[in-house]
Design a protein around this motif. Structure first.
Motif, PDB file in Angstrom:
ATOM      1  N   ASP A  30       0.838  -1.196   0.000  1.00 34.01           N
ATOM      2  CA  ASP A  30       0.000   0.000   0.000  1.00 34.01           C
ATOM      3  C   ASP A  30       0.877   1.252   0.000  1.00 34.01           C
ATOM      4  O   ASP A  30       2.094   1.162   0.095  1.00 34.01           O
ATOM      5  CB  ASP A  30      -0.920  -0.003   1.214  1.00 34.01           C
ATOM      6  N   CYS A  31       0.255   2.417  -0.113  1.00 34.51           N
ATOM      7  CA  CYS A  31       0.981   3.681  -0.146  1.00 34.51           C
ATOM      8  C   CYS A  31       0.927   4.370   1.211  1.00 34.51           C
ATOM      9  O   CYS A  31      -0.123   4.410   1.848  1.00 34.51           O
ATOM     10  CB  CYS A  31       0.412   4.602  -1.218  1.00 34.51           C
ATOM     11  N   MET A  32       2.036   4.950   1.633  1.00 43.19           N
ATOM     12  CA  MET A  32       2.111   5.688   2.897  1.00 43.19           C
ATOM     13  C   MET A  32       1.410   7.033   2.838  1.00 43.19           C
ATOM     14  O   MET A  32       0.976   7.548   3.857  1.00 43.19           O
ATOM     15  CB  MET A  32       3.581   5.941   3.279  1.00 43.19           C
ATOM     16  N   THR A  33       1.307   7.644   1.656  1.00 45.42           N
ATOM     17  CA  THR A  33       0.848   9.027   1.589  1.00 45.42           C
ATOM     18  C   THR A  33      -0.536   9.221   0.986  1.00 45.42           C
ATOM     19  O   THR A  33      -1.065  10.323   1.035  1.00 45.42           O
ATOM     20  CB  THR A  33       1.868   9.896   0.823  1.00 45.42           C
ATOM     21  N   CYS A  34      -1.104   8.197   0.407  1.00 48.48           N
ATOM     22  CA  CYS A  34      -2.465   8.306  -0.128  1.00 48.48           C
ATOM     23  C   CYS A  34      -3.208   7.011   0.176  1.00 48.48           C
ATOM     24  O   CYS A  34      -2.706   6.159   0.891  1.00 48.48           O
ATOM     25  CB  CYS A  34      -2.445   8.612  -1.630  1.00 48.48           C
ATOM     26  N   ILE A  54      11.954   2.541   0.316  1.00 45.21           N
ATOM     27  CA  ILE A  54      12.461   3.509   1.286  1.00 45.21           C
ATOM     28  C   ILE A  54      11.315   4.305   1.917  1.00 45.21           C
ATOM     29  O   ILE A  54      11.211   4.415   3.132  1.00 45.21           O
ATOM     30  CB  ILE A  54      13.455   4.485   0.611  1.00 45.21           C
ATOM     31  N   SER A  55      10.466   4.877   1.071  1.00 42.50           N
ATOM     32  CA  SER A  55       9.445   5.823   1.556  1.00 42.50           C
ATOM     33  C   SER A  55       8.038   5.247   1.646  1.00 42.50           C
ATOM     34  O   SER A  55       7.204   5.780   2.374  1.00 42.50           O
ATOM     35  CB  SER A  55       9.401   7.046   0.630  1.00 42.50           C
ATOM     36  N   GLY A  56       7.753   4.224   0.861  1.00 38.06           N
ATOM     37  CA  GLY A  56       6.399   3.681   0.832  1.00 38.06           C
ATOM     38  C   GLY A  56       5.440   4.470  -0.033  1.00 38.06           C
ATOM     39  O   GLY A  56       4.234   4.301   0.064  1.00 38.06           O
ATOM     40  N   MET A  57       5.981   5.356  -0.891  1.00 32.03           N
ATOM     41  CA  MET A  57       5.119   6.165  -1.765  1.00 32.03           C
ATOM     42  C   MET A  57       4.876   5.448  -3.093  1.00 32.03           C
ATOM     43  O   MET A  57       5.809   4.947  -3.715  1.00 32.03           O
ATOM     44  CB  MET A  57       5.765   7.524  -2.067  1.00 32.03           C
TER      45      MET A  57
END
Length: 70
Positions: A30-34, A54-57
């Protein structure tokens, strides 16, 4: 996809800001930011996949943050 290793303090800080556990979110794809889910196969290239670990984006969020091709 496997998330990169970060110190426990960094991952705790990210969780406190984002309200999501970075490691669990990446493992789930899944996405960290949306709210995008199951995005682990939608990356443009290897560098974008690495950034996700790294970021999960997701690709769309990476493009929004880094100004990538849409």
């Amino acid at each position: 996809m496997k998330p990169t290793n970060k110190s426990t303090a960094i991952d705790s800080f990210i969780t406190s800001i984002m309200g999501k556990d970075r490691v669990q979110t990446i493992l789930a794809g899944d996405c960290m930011t949306c709210n995008n889910e199951r995005i682990d196969e939608n990356f443009r290239d290897e560098l974008s996949e690495k950034e996700y670990s790294i970021s999960g984006m997701c690709q769309e969020c990476q493009d929004n943050v880094f100004g990538g091709n849409k």
